[in-house]
Structure formats: C-alpha cells, structure tokens
Motif scaffolding. Sequence first.
Motif, short mmCIF file in Angstrom:
data_model
loop_
_atom_site.label_atom_id
_atom_site.label_comp_id
_atom_site.label_asym_id
_atom_site.label_seq_id
_atom_site.Cartn_x
_atom_site.Cartn_y
_atom_site.Cartn_z
N UNK A 42 0.86 -1.18 0.00
CA UNK A 42 0.00 0.00 0.00
C UNK A 42 0.90 1.23 0.00
N UNK A 43 0.59 2.18 -0.89
CA UNK A 43 1.38 3.41 -0.95
C UNK A 43 1.14 4.23 0.31
N UNK A 44 2.21 4.82 0.82
CA UNK A 44 2.10 5.66 2.03
C UNK A 44 1.25 6.91 1.81
N UNK A 45 1.30 7.45 0.60
CA UNK A 45 0.50 8.63 0.27
C UNK A 45 -0.43 8.28 -0.88
N UNK A 46 -1.60 7.73 -0.55
CA UNK A 46 -2.50 7.22 -1.59
C UNK A 46 -3.00 8.30 -2.53
N UNK A 47 -3.14 7.89 -3.79
CA UNK A 47 -3.67 8.77 -4.82
C UNK A 47 -5.12 8.46 -5.14
N UNK A 48 -5.73 7.56 -4.36
CA UNK A 48 -7.11 7.18 -4.59
C UNK A 48 -7.60 6.28 -3.47
N UNK A 49 -8.77 5.67 -3.70
CA UNK A 49 -9.36 4.80 -2.69
C UNK A 49 -8.38 3.68 -2.30
N UNK A 50 -7.80 3.03 -3.30
CA UNK A 50 -6.71 2.08 -3.10
C UNK A 50 -5.55 2.57 -3.95
N UNK A 51 -4.33 2.38 -3.44
CA UNK A 51 -3.14 2.76 -4.20
C UNK A 51 -2.03 1.79 -3.82
N UNK A 52 -1.72 0.89 -4.76
CA UNK A 52 -0.70 -0.11 -4.52
C UNK A 52 0.52 0.17 -5.38
N UNK A 53 1.68 -0.22 -4.86
CA UNK A 53 2.93 -0.20 -5.60
C UNK A 53 3.35 -1.65 -5.78
N UNK A 54 3.53 -2.06 -7.02
CA UNK A 54 3.93 -3.43 -7.34
C UNK A 54 5.34 -3.37 -7.91
N UNK A 55 6.24 -4.18 -7.35
CA UNK A 55 7.64 -4.09 -7.77
C UNK A 55 8.33 -5.43 -7.66
N UNK A 56 9.43 -5.58 -8.40
CA UNK A 56 10.25 -6.78 -8.20
C UNK A 56 10.93 -6.67 -6.83
N UNK A 57 11.12 -7.80 -6.19
CA UNK A 57 11.79 -7.78 -4.88
C UNK A 57 13.24 -7.35 -5.02
N UNK A 58 13.87 -7.81 -6.09
CA UNK A 58 15.27 -7.45 -6.30
C UNK A 58 15.35 -6.12 -7.03
N UNK A 59 16.33 -5.34 -6.68
CA UNK A 59 16.54 -4.03 -7.28
C UNK A 59 17.33 -4.23 -8.58
N UNK A 60 16.60 -4.60 -9.65
CA UNK A 60 17.27 -4.94 -10.89
C UNK A 60 17.09 -3.90 -11.99
N UNK A 61 16.09 -3.04 -11.85
CA UNK A 61 15.82 -2.01 -12.86
C UNK A 61 15.57 -0.70 -12.14
N UNK A 62 16.26 0.37 -12.57
CA UNK A 62 16.15 1.69 -11.94
C UNK A 62 14.77 2.29 -12.14
N UNK A 63 14.32 2.35 -13.40
CA UNK A 63 13.01 2.91 -13.70
C UNK A 63 12.58 2.43 -15.08
N UNK A 64 11.42 2.83 -15.50
CA UNK A 64 10.86 2.29 -16.74
C UNK A 64 11.63 2.72 -17.99
N UNK A 65 12.48 3.70 -17.87
CA UNK A 65 13.28 4.13 -19.03
C UNK A 65 14.33 3.09 -19.39
N UNK A 66 14.67 2.22 -18.45
CA UNK A 66 15.70 1.21 -18.69
C UNK A 66 15.13 -0.13 -19.16
N UNK A 67 13.84 -0.19 -19.46
CA UNK A 67 13.23 -1.46 -19.85
C UNK A 67 13.80 -1.99 -21.16
N UNK A 68 14.00 -3.30 -21.19
CA UNK A 68 14.47 -3.99 -22.38
C UNK A 68 13.48 -5.09 -22.72
N UNK A 69 13.66 -5.70 -23.86
CA UNK A 69 12.77 -6.79 -24.26
C UNK A 69 12.79 -7.92 -23.22
#
Length: 179
Positions: A42-69
């Motif tokens: 659950x996001x600490x500062x919700x942007x709506x009724x529900x606000x979830x952050x879904x992420x890989x457990x391992x820190x493998x990608x900095x942000x969406x700009x680094x996405x590869x196939x």
Amino acid sequence: MAVWHYLANLEWTEKVQHKCVFCDRANFKHIVYEDSEIIAVTNRTPGGQFHWLIMPKRHIIRDMEALRHADLALLQEMDAVKLRLVRQHCPDLLGSSKVIAGYHRGRRPLLGGIYYPDVVSVHHLHLHVIVRPYVLKRLFKYPAWLPLLWKSDAAAMRQAAAASEPDLTEASKLITRPR
C-alpha cells in the motif's frame, strides 16, 4: 500549493539514490501481496481509494526508461499481480477507467545535454495501481494526458516488447551461408 512544490522539485539532473527505501521491508506500510519475485504494498501517500505499488523484490531495474525486451516477462508478472489485487478488492471495477496503472517517467535525453525531468521518487522499478483516483492527483501526479511524466502499464509493456532483441539473424546467416 502542493502542485507547485512538486513541479519545483522535479529532478532536472540525474538523481542517484544510495539507499533504496523499497529494498528495506521495514519501510512498507502494508504488504498486500508477495511471492518469490514480486511484492505489492500500500502506498504511504495514496492517490485514490486504493493505491498499490507493485515491484520486483530485487533491485534490478532503476526505472521504466531502462526497460528492455528481456524485461517483458517481469512486467507481465507485475500486471498479473495488478489484476489479482483489483479482482480481490474491487472486482466490479476490473477494466474500468476508475482503475489507472502506470509508471512515472525517469530521466531521459531531450536534446544534447538537456534532459526531461526525472519524476521517479524511488529508483526501483514500481508500478502504481490506483483505484478511484483523486481528481487532482490524477490530473497532475499520475497524468495519463501527459506522457512526459507518466506512462501507462500497457504502454510500458508495448515498449519492452518492441525493444530490440539481440539480432541473431545476421549470425544465423553467417552460419548457414554456403562457402
């Protein structure tokens, strides 16, 4: 006032985070899903009724700009968790415009040494899923209308799918070419 503060504090230079708050479970308010690869909180500062952050457990990608196939499977897993949470908490809204999901845009070149601002608050790939978003936050912090700041999860998956794979066709031509 909060909107101006947010805009004034965008990262115009490359931000380097030496300590990732998402890599320390103690920083999570409430874990709503977890498996061996993915965690949703659950996001600490919700942007709506529900606000979830879904992420890989391992820190493998900095942000969406680094996405590869190669990251497409990870994004699909994160999307499956999104669908599971929406079905679990608000099944009547599945596929509704009252559920938005996407990523804040990271720093990327605009022209020469000029860059778009880095609007990612934590540099650990994370998908925002917001149910019944608050109007002002939807317009300014999670703006589907402004691709400079926000990219939907569907668009991010298309980006990863279209990202270039290693070109094996040239190598295979060399192997199969008659001598």
